[in-house]
Design a protein around this motif. Structure first.
Motif, PDB file in Angstrom:
ATOM      1  N   ARG A   8       2.199  -1.027  -8.572  1.00 40.85           N
ATOM      2  CA  ARG A   8       2.938  -1.354  -7.345  1.00 40.85           C
ATOM      3  C   ARG A   8       3.899  -2.501  -7.653  1.00 40.85           C
ATOM      4  O   ARG A   8       3.721  -3.226  -8.629  1.00 40.85           O
ATOM      5  N   LYS A  84       6.868   7.299  -9.401  1.00 44.71           N
ATOM      6  CA  LYS A  84       7.649   6.665  -8.343  1.00 44.71           C
ATOM      7  C   LYS A  84       6.732   5.802  -7.476  1.00 44.71           C
ATOM      8  O   LYS A  84       5.566   6.123  -7.286  1.00 44.71           O
ATOM      9  N   CYS A  85       7.294   4.714  -6.985  1.00 46.02           N
ATOM     10  CA  CYS A  85       6.589   3.878  -6.004  1.00 46.02           C
ATOM     11  C   CYS A  85       7.160   4.223  -4.634  1.00 46.02           C
ATOM     12  O   CYS A  85       8.149   3.630  -4.198  1.00 46.02           O
ATOM     13  N   ASP A  86       6.572   5.205  -3.981  1.00 49.40           N
ATOM     14  CA  ASP A  86       7.071   5.578  -2.661  1.00 49.40           C
ATOM     15  C   ASP A  86       5.902   5.971  -1.775  1.00 49.40           C
ATOM     16  O   ASP A  86       4.744   5.865  -2.163  1.00 49.40           O
ATOM     17  N   GLY A  87       6.190   6.406  -0.595  1.00 47.33           N
ATOM     18  CA  GLY A  87       5.141   6.772   0.339  1.00 47.33           C
ATOM     19  C   GLY A  87       4.591   5.564   1.067  1.00 47.33           C
ATOM     20  O   GLY A  87       4.991   4.423   0.817  1.00 47.33           O
ATOM     21  N   ALA A  90       3.295   2.803  -1.157  1.00 49.13           N
ATOM     22  CA  ALA A  90       4.297   2.233  -2.071  1.00 49.13           C
ATOM     23  C   ALA A  90       3.691   1.901  -3.429  1.00 49.13           C
ATOM     24  O   ALA A  90       3.873   0.805  -3.960  1.00 49.13           O
ATOM     25  N   CYS A  91       2.930   2.846  -4.000  1.00 46.63           N
ATOM     26  CA  CYS A  91       2.350   2.639  -5.316  1.00 46.63           C
ATOM     27  C   CYS A  91       2.155   3.990  -5.998  1.00 46.63           C
ATOM     28  O   CYS A  91       2.314   5.049  -5.368  1.00 46.63           O
ATOM     29  N   TRP A  92       1.868   3.963  -7.279  1.00 42.19           N
ATOM     30  CA  TRP A  92       1.569   5.195  -8.007  1.00 42.19           C
ATOM     31  C   TRP A  92       0.177   5.098  -8.611  1.00 42.19           C
ATOM     32  O   TRP A  92      -0.353   4.010  -8.833  1.00 42.19           O
TER      33      TRP A  92
END
Length: 205
Positions: A8, A84-87, A90-92
């Motif tokens: 993150r 990607k860090c999204d959603g 906001a982490c993978w």
């Protein structure tokens, strides 16, 4: 217990933690043999930060420097470049099972430098001779420059390359040597040229 790596952003920095141990991964452990991005990790593209992260993840998970060195570029290209860090969170997340599954598909996709090599008496101290069944390769111990010797059109072709943040090696300089020419001198000249481009780091050679 399942290993999961979570990444993150924190104040712009990519922070990577291994669970369930809650251990933060940093580039420090692998900078002595892969020095792409000492400032930190990154994701989402084929660059220096993702290369450092790929090597760091493989070294941490397998605890094997040769595995990490051999496969980190392919692992970066196939996995780290896609993260990607999204959603909402906001982490993978990357599980141990996912790492194993990917590595099973790239065991034959080895970068040009399979090991750190052995010191060569004919080259500067920061260079190593790397064992390859198909060609002669010489690797710098303190950065990602290496020299590949192969068959040229009219004799031998020695090429100084750099992996850098590229998916494929980039040639920096080359020497063409006739069949009866001084191949060792050409290799030494390229090693000296590399050392002139990037000075050896203190304590590395």
């Amino acid at each position: 217990m399942t290993t999961v790596c979570v990444g993150r952003r924190r104040r712009g920095e990519m922070v990577v933690t291994r669970l369930p141990d809650n251990i933060k991964l940093t580039p420090d452990r692998n900078l002595d043999f892969v020095n792409h991005s000492p400032s930190g990790f990154e994701i989402g593209y084929r660059g220096s930060g993702p290369a450092q992260l790929a090597c760091g993840l493989l070294l941490d998970y397998y605890d094997d420097t040769q595995v990490a060195r051999e496969h980190y570029i392919a692992f970066r290209n196939r996995v780290i470049s896609q993260l990607k860090c999204d959603g909402p969170a906001a982490c993978w997340h990357l599980t141990g099972e996912e790492i194993d599954a990917t590595m099973a598909t790239i065991t034959d996709d080895v970068v040009a430098l399979p090991d750190g090599g052995e010191p060569s008496p004919s080259l500067p101290e920061n260079w190593r001779t790397v064992t390859r069944p198909d060609r002669r390769v010489f690797q710098r111990a303190d950065c990602d420059h290496y020299i590949v010797l192969g068959d040229g059109t009219d004799g031998w072709l020695a090429v100084l390359c750099s992996q850098g943040d590229r998916a494929y090696p980039a040639p920096l300089a080359s020497r063409t040597v006739s069949d009866d020419g001084d191949v060792e001198r050409a290799i030494r000249d390229l090693a000296d040229e590399s050392n002139g481009l990037i000075e050896p780091q203190e304590g590395e050679c």
